[in-house]
Design a protein around this motif. Structure first.
Motif, mmCIF file in Angstrom:
data_model
loop_
_atom_site.group_PDB
_atom_site.id
_atom_site.type_symbol
_atom_site.label_atom_id
_atom_site.label_comp_id
_atom_site.label_asym_id
_atom_site.label_seq_id
_atom_site.Cartn_x
_atom_site.Cartn_y
_atom_site.Cartn_z
ATOM 1 N N SER A 181 -23.065 36.934 41.753
ATOM 2 C CA SER A 181 -24.434 37.692 41.040
ATOM 3 C C SER A 181 -24.226 38.361 39.693
ATOM 4 O O SER A 181 -23.638 39.363 39.785
ATOM 5 C CB SER A 181 -25.245 38.536 42.198
ATOM 6 O OG SER A 181 -25.599 37.430 43.418
ATOM 7 N N LEU A 189 -23.818 42.209 39.887
ATOM 8 C CA LEU A 189 -24.784 42.823 40.938
ATOM 9 C C LEU A 189 -24.218 42.705 42.357
ATOM 10 O O LEU A 189 -23.239 41.902 42.500
ATOM 11 C CB LEU A 189 -26.176 41.939 40.907
ATOM 12 C CG LEU A 189 -26.611 42.283 39.615
ATOM 13 C CD1 LEU A 189 -28.034 41.093 39.390
ATOM 14 C CD2 LEU A 189 -27.302 43.609 39.087
ATOM 15 N N ALA A 193 -28.493 40.228 45.731
ATOM 16 C CA ALA A 193 -29.424 40.478 44.727
ATOM 17 C C ALA A 193 -29.775 39.046 44.135
ATOM 18 O O ALA A 193 -31.057 38.964 43.702
ATOM 19 C CB ALA A 193 -28.948 41.297 43.592
#
Length: 238
Positions: A181, A189, A193
């Motif tokens: 991500s 991330l 997420a």
């Protein structure tokens, strides 16, 4: 689907440490990188890594080479065979589809490479990546039509939307996806997420494909453990 790890996620760790991380996280497969963990031409290390994986019940998903359709493929294939890899990941050249002056040469090299590998029972897969002939979906599909023996990988380009992904993934039918991500600026991330991206992408893939974690926050084993737990909740129970 088969959950695993791309070993270059942890270039700072040894193969033994990576095997231990994957086993502890309940993953099933590893793509071994050719730059640090299983260096090109180091057949002894390749065999040692293969044995360590077997001892820990981990499959070898691929040999992640950095071959760019521009040189001697023999050492790449020899290393993959020593590793026991059923697949070698390569790159479709070194320039984007709009800048490559010799697309025909790259295509011909990939065709030759695939023939050599297929003769040893090994597949060739091409990463979906910027600055190569797979930098756009149209160019990638053209390449796979020109060299049908090639198999696709897929990963979300920076800024990729769910709609982009659900156009590309069914069209490519990749053998593996690199799962991570990123924010639109490239910030890493937690995997959770981008659940809205990954849940439909994984659902669109056949159950025999690999979902390989990569690019965890801060190159952290703790972040990896959390992402691995997230990924496993998204995959159908087998």
């Amino acid at each position: 689907m088969i959950a695993g790890l791309v070993s270059v996620t942890f270039r700072q760790l040894t193969p033994a440490e990576i095997v231990s991380l994957c086993a502890d996280a309940g993953l099933e497969a590893i793509e071994w990188g050719g730059d640090v963990h299983v260096p090109l031409g180091d057949l002894r290390t390749a065999r040692e890594v293969a044995a360590r994986c077997a001892d820990n019940g981990l499959a070898i998903e691929a040999y992640g080479s950095y071959y760019r359709a521009d040189g001697d493929f023999g050492p790449v294939l020899a290393t993959a065979l020593a590793l026991g890899a059923p697949r070698i990941r390569v790159w479709a050249g070194s320039r984007g589809s709009a800048e490559e002056p010799n697309r025909a040469g790259v295509v011909e090299d990939l065709r030759r490479t695939a023939e050599l590998a297929n003769g040893e029972g090994v597949e060739i897969a091409v990463e979906y990546h910027a600055n190569t002939l797979t930098d756009t979906l149209d160019s990638a599909l053209d390449l796979f039509a020109e060299v049908p023996a090639l198999r696709p990988y897929w990963q979300p380009p920076i800024g990729s939307t769910v709609e982009d992904a659900l156009t590309a993934v069914p069209a490519l039918d990749p053998v593996a996806v690199h799962v991570f991500s990123w924010a639109d600026d490239g910030t890493r991330l937690p995997l959770a997420a981008r659940e809205s991206l990954w849940q439909p992408v994984l659902a669109a893939l056949p159950p025999d494909r690999h979902a390989l974690l990569e690019f965890v926050r801060d190159d952290s084993p703790n972040a990896f453990q959390k992402d691995a737990a997230t990924l496993k909740t998204w995959l159908p129970t087998r």
